[in-house]
Motif scaffolding. Sequence first.
Motif, PDB file in Angstrom:
ATOM      1  N   GLU A 156       0.840  -1.194   0.000  1.00 16.52           N
ATOM      2  CA  GLU A 156       0.000   0.000   0.000  1.00 16.52           C
ATOM      3  C   GLU A 156       0.875   1.244   0.000  1.00 16.52           C
ATOM      4  O   GLU A 156       1.882   1.319   0.693  1.00 16.52           O
ATOM      5  CB  GLU A 156      -0.922  -0.008   1.218  1.00 16.52           C
ATOM      6  CG  GLU A 156      -1.917   1.138   1.227  1.00 16.52           C
ATOM      7  CD  GLU A 156      -2.842   1.075   2.440  1.00 16.52           C
ATOM      8  OE1 GLU A 156      -3.733   1.926   2.536  1.00 16.52           O
ATOM      9  OE2 GLU A 156      -2.635   0.178   3.280  1.00 16.52           O
ATOM     10  N   LEU A 157       0.495   2.237  -0.769  1.00 16.09           N
ATOM     11  CA  LEU A 157       1.302   3.450  -0.900  1.00 16.09           C
ATOM     12  C   LEU A 157       0.407   4.672  -0.724  1.00 16.09           C
ATOM     13  O   LEU A 157      -0.577   4.828  -1.437  1.00 16.09           O
ATOM     14  CB  LEU A 157       1.976   3.470  -2.286  1.00 16.09           C
ATOM     15  CG  LEU A 157       3.058   4.514  -2.531  1.00 16.09           C
ATOM     16  CD1 LEU A 157       4.040   4.035  -3.588  1.00 16.09           C
ATOM     17  CD2 LEU A 157       2.457   5.838  -2.972  1.00 16.09           C
ATOM     18  N   LYS A 158       0.755   5.517   0.238  1.00 19.18           N
ATOM     19  CA  LYS A 158       0.027   6.753   0.482  1.00 19.18           C
ATOM     20  C   LYS A 158       1.018   7.914   0.536  1.00 19.18           C
ATOM     21  O   LYS A 158       2.135   7.759   1.021  1.00 19.18           O
ATOM     22  CB  LYS A 158      -0.756   6.675   1.798  1.00 19.18           C
ATOM     23  CG  LYS A 158      -1.914   5.675   1.758  1.00 19.18           C
ATOM     24  CD  LYS A 158      -2.706   5.703   3.055  1.00 19.18           C
ATOM     25  CE  LYS A 158      -3.873   4.719   3.011  1.00 19.18           C
ATOM     26  NZ  LYS A 158      -4.655   4.742   4.265  1.00 19.18           N
ATOM     27  N   ILE A 176       5.559   6.651  -8.995  1.00 15.92           N
ATOM     28  CA  ILE A 176       5.005   6.726  -7.640  1.00 15.92           C
ATOM     29  C   ILE A 176       3.680   7.473  -7.635  1.00 15.92           C
ATOM     30  O   ILE A 176       2.721   7.077  -6.950  1.00 15.92           O
ATOM     31  CB  ILE A 176       6.014   7.400  -6.690  1.00 15.92           C
ATOM     32  CG1 ILE A 176       7.325   6.605  -6.664  1.00 15.92           C
ATOM     33  CG2 ILE A 176       5.440   7.505  -5.286  1.00 15.92           C
ATOM     34  CD1 ILE A 176       7.162   5.137  -6.307  1.00 15.92           C
ATOM     35  N   LEU A 177       3.588   8.565  -8.387  1.00 20.20           N
ATOM     36  CA  LEU A 177       2.333   9.317  -8.450  1.00 20.20           C
ATOM     37  C   LEU A 177       1.212   8.454  -9.015  1.00 20.20           C
ATOM     38  O   LEU A 177       0.067   8.510  -8.550  1.00 20.20           O
ATOM     39  CB  LEU A 177       2.523  10.569  -9.309  1.00 20.20           C
ATOM     40  CG  LEU A 177       3.369  11.683  -8.689  1.00 20.20           C
ATOM     41  CD1 LEU A 177       3.691  12.755  -9.730  1.00 20.20           C
ATOM     42  CD2 LEU A 177       2.653  12.309  -7.496  1.00 20.20           C
ATOM     43  N   ALA A 178       1.521   7.636 -10.026  1.00 20.06           N
ATOM     44  CA  ALA A 178       0.506   6.754 -10.606  1.00 20.06           C
ATOM     45  C   ALA A 178       0.117   5.654  -9.626  1.00 20.06           C
ATOM     46  O   ALA A 178      -1.061   5.291  -9.515  1.00 20.06           O
ATOM     47  CB  ALA A 178       1.020   6.164 -11.919  1.00 20.06           C
ATOM     48  N   CYS A 179       1.095   5.124  -8.899  1.00 16.31           N
ATOM     49  CA  CYS A 179       0.801   4.089  -7.904  1.00 16.31           C
ATOM     50  C   CYS A 179      -0.083   4.644  -6.790  1.00 16.31           C
ATOM     51  O   CYS A 179      -0.957   3.943  -6.259  1.00 16.31           O
ATOM     52  CB  CYS A 179       2.099   3.534  -7.318  1.00 16.31           C
ATOM     53  SG  CYS A 179       3.061   2.519  -8.455  1.00 16.31           S
ATOM     54  N   HIS A 231      -3.518   2.435  -8.893  1.00 15.28           N
ATOM     55  CA  HIS A 231      -3.378   1.528 -10.022  1.00 15.28           C
ATOM     56  C   HIS A 231      -2.431   0.378  -9.682  1.00 15.28           C
ATOM     57  O   HIS A 231      -1.536   0.506  -8.849  1.00 15.28           O
ATOM     58  CB  HIS A 231      -2.830   2.284 -11.238  1.00 15.28           C
ATOM     59  CG  HIS A 231      -3.717   3.407 -11.681  1.00 15.28           C
ATOM     60  ND1 HIS A 231      -4.995   3.209 -12.129  1.00 15.28           N
ATOM     61  CD2 HIS A 231      -3.504   4.751 -11.727  1.00 15.28           C
ATOM     62  CE1 HIS A 231      -5.537   4.365 -12.443  1.00 15.28           C
ATOM     63  NE2 HIS A 231      -4.648   5.328 -12.203  1.00 15.28           N
ATOM     64  N   SER A 232      -2.613  -0.748 -10.362  1.00 14.65           N
ATOM     65  CA  SER A 232      -1.732  -1.897 -10.163  1.00 14.65           C
ATOM     66  C   SER A 232      -0.396  -1.649 -10.848  1.00 14.65           C
ATOM     67  O   SER A 232      -0.266  -0.767 -11.699  1.00 14.65           O
ATOM     68  CB  SER A 232      -2.373  -3.161 -10.739  1.00 14.65           C
ATOM     69  OG  SER A 232      -2.454  -3.075 -12.152  1.00 14.65           O
ATOM     70  N   ASN A 233       0.607  -2.477 -10.475  1.00 18.80           N
ATOM     71  CA  ASN A 233       1.924  -2.343 -11.089  1.00 18.80           C
ATOM     72  C   ASN A 233       1.857  -2.545 -12.603  1.00 18.80           C
ATOM     73  O   ASN A 233       2.512  -1.838 -13.372  1.00 18.80           O
ATOM     74  CB  ASN A 233       2.899  -3.362 -10.490  1.00 18.80           C
ATOM     75  CG  ASN A 233       3.201  -3.061  -9.032  1.00 18.80           C
ATOM     76  OD1 ASN A 233       2.847  -2.003  -8.525  1.00 18.80           O
ATOM     77  ND2 ASN A 233       3.855  -3.992  -8.359  1.00 18.80           N
ATOM     78  N   VAL A 234       1.058  -3.513 -13.034  1.00 17.43           N
ATOM     79  CA  VAL A 234       0.937  -3.793 -14.468  1.00 17.43           C
ATOM     80  C   VAL A 234       0.311  -2.610 -15.193  1.00 17.43           C
ATOM     81  O   VAL A 234       0.779  -2.189 -16.263  1.00 17.43           O
ATOM     82  CB  VAL A 234       0.108  -5.070 -14.703  1.00 17.43           C
ATOM     83  CG1 VAL A 234      -0.141  -5.283 -16.186  1.00 17.43           C
ATOM     84  CG2 VAL A 234       0.821  -6.281 -14.107  1.00 17.43           C
ATOM     85  N   GLY A 261       7.168  -2.249  -9.465  1.00 16.12           N
ATOM     86  CA  GLY A 261       7.206  -2.826  -8.124  1.00 16.12           C
ATOM     87  C   GLY A 261       8.476  -2.475  -7.378  1.00 16.12           C
ATOM     88  O   GLY A 261       8.457  -2.230  -6.169  1.00 16.12           O
ATOM     89  N   LYS A 262       9.587  -2.426  -8.088  1.00 17.53           N
ATOM     90  CA  LYS A 262      10.868  -2.078  -7.462  1.00 17.53           C
ATOM     91  C   LYS A 262      10.826  -0.680  -6.861  1.00 17.53           C
ATOM     92  O   LYS A 262      11.192  -0.475  -5.692  1.00 17.53           O
ATOM     93  CB  LYS A 262      11.981  -2.174  -8.512  1.00 17.53           C
ATOM     94  CG  LYS A 262      13.303  -1.568  -8.061  1.00 17.53           C
ATOM     95  CD  LYS A 262      14.293  -1.535  -9.210  1.00 17.53           C
ATOM     96  CE  LYS A 262      15.548  -0.755  -8.828  1.00 17.53           C
ATOM     97  NZ  LYS A 262      16.518  -0.696  -9.956  1.00 17.53           N
ATOM     98  N   TRP A 263      10.327   0.309  -7.652  1.00 19.45           N
ATOM     99  CA  TRP A 263      10.335   1.686  -7.147  1.00 19.45           C
ATOM    100  C   TRP A 263       9.215   1.925  -6.147  1.00 19.45           C
ATOM    101  O   TRP A 263       9.346   2.775  -5.266  1.00 19.45           O
ATOM    102  CB  TRP A 263      10.258   2.669  -8.308  1.00 19.45           C
ATOM    103  CG  TRP A 263      11.501   2.610  -9.142  1.00 19.45           C
ATOM    104  CD1 TRP A 263      11.646   2.119 -10.387  1.00 19.45           C
ATOM    105  CD2 TRP A 263      12.813   3.003  -8.717  1.00 19.45           C
ATOM    106  NE1 TRP A 263      12.955   2.188 -10.800  1.00 19.45           N
ATOM    107  CE2 TRP A 263      13.693   2.740  -9.793  1.00 19.45           C
ATOM    108  CE3 TRP A 263      13.338   3.557  -7.544  1.00 19.45           C
ATOM    109  CZ2 TRP A 263      15.056   3.007  -9.720  1.00 19.45           C
ATOM    110  CZ3 TRP A 263      14.693   3.828  -7.485  1.00 19.45           C
ATOM    111  CH2 TRP A 263      15.528   3.549  -8.556  1.00 19.45           C
ATOM    112  N   ARG A 264       8.145   1.159  -6.238  1.00 21.11           N
ATOM    113  CA  ARG A 264       7.103   1.224  -5.195  1.00 21.11           C
ATOM    114  C   ARG A 264       7.692   0.814  -3.856  1.00 21.11           C
ATOM    115  O   ARG A 264       7.514   1.494  -2.836  1.00 21.11           O
ATOM    116  CB  ARG A 264       5.931   0.311  -5.562  1.00 21.11           C
ATOM    117  CG  ARG A 264       4.813   0.321  -4.522  1.00 21.11           C
ATOM    118  CD  ARG A 264       3.861  -0.830  -4.760  1.00 21.11           C
ATOM    119  NE  ARG A 264       3.037  -0.636  -5.927  1.00 21.11           N
ATOM    120  CZ  ARG A 264       1.840  -0.069  -5.924  1.00 21.11           C
ATOM    121  NH1 ARG A 264       1.323   0.377  -4.785  1.00 21.11           N
ATOM    122  NH2 ARG A 264       1.147   0.038  -7.026  1.00 21.11           N
TER     123      ARG A 264
END
Length: 367
Positions: A10-12, A41-44, A48-51, A65-68
């Motif tokens: 999860e990313l906030k 990161i802004l898109a995550c 949205h999913s990694n794909v 996924g790596k940068w997330r």
Amino acid sequence: MARTGRPKAELKLTEEEREQLERFARRARTNRELAHRAKIILACAEGHSNVDVGRRLRTSGKTVGKWRRRFIEKRAEGLLNEPRVGAPRTFSDEDVEEVVVKTLETKPKGRTHWSTREMAKQAGMSRSTVSRIWRAFGLQPHIVRTFKFSNDPQFVEKVRDIVGLYMNPPENAIVLAVDEKPQIQALERAQPVLPMDFGMPERQTHNYLRHGTLDLFAALNVATGEVIARTKKRHRAKDFVDFLRTLDKHVEDGLEVHIVLDNLSAHKAPEVRRWLVRHPRFQLHFTPTYSSWLNLVERFFGLLTERALKRGTFTSVPALRKAICEYIEVHNEEYGPFKWTKTADEILDSVKRFGQRTTRVHGRLTK
């Protein structure tokens, strides 16, 4: 059915982090890698999913996924390049950015482009440091490439027509890419060529003697790569008609002949049109204006120049003709077809993107 696989972290973002990432994302010209990671990161953060993010930003889901994970662990600092082994840096990120911005957005007084010497003087660093910065960011101020937009009102239709012939040729037909290579000069070096030796390249004088010229008519069979060629003293309409007669004899009866060629006036002369009326199996497909790159035979001409003409020395026109014929003979024995890979849609999209970049740079972006 429940989804399987590794759960997405999860990313906030806080408001401060979002502002910082948006600032990074706007630095695409000065730090492309950092801008790309910030956009990920802004898109995550939008859920949205990694794909999906990878597809949107033209990268892989694994990279997303790596940068997330890096951002969740280290926040914004995780997007920066990790320090590498070596001597400590003499110049800060701000110094590097200043050099990059100056290179991209300014010019030295009285000059058309920056040199390492001029930039080093302005930035207060060595020429080698400037050179390393330019290499790292892929900047080459000393290089310029030319381009020309086609002004043909039927550009789209002609691109689709010709690319369609290359990629999906009609049945019971042959497709030939035809053109002339005019005024090929028989040049003899002023002094004998010194052959290559150990530690020494071949050497030849820059000055030469002229012994006349000839014109080459060539037709490349798109399906097989075979080249049909004739040399002439000139490239008038009647010379082109004579070459068409050669093609008519070479292509077996019962096959349609589709010819791709440029807009030279000799190709559209009344004499040519009269010949085509008497030979209805021949159909001409003209490339758009300023678009000779669409004619596959141009690739053959490039190889002929590079491998048989550029370094050759010819004492007469017959010697030049012999060299050309020998190259064509070897080509027909050894080479297969040139494979056309880009679809018409890909070409038109590329031209559109380039046009938009050009107008954006000059401040004429239309709505």
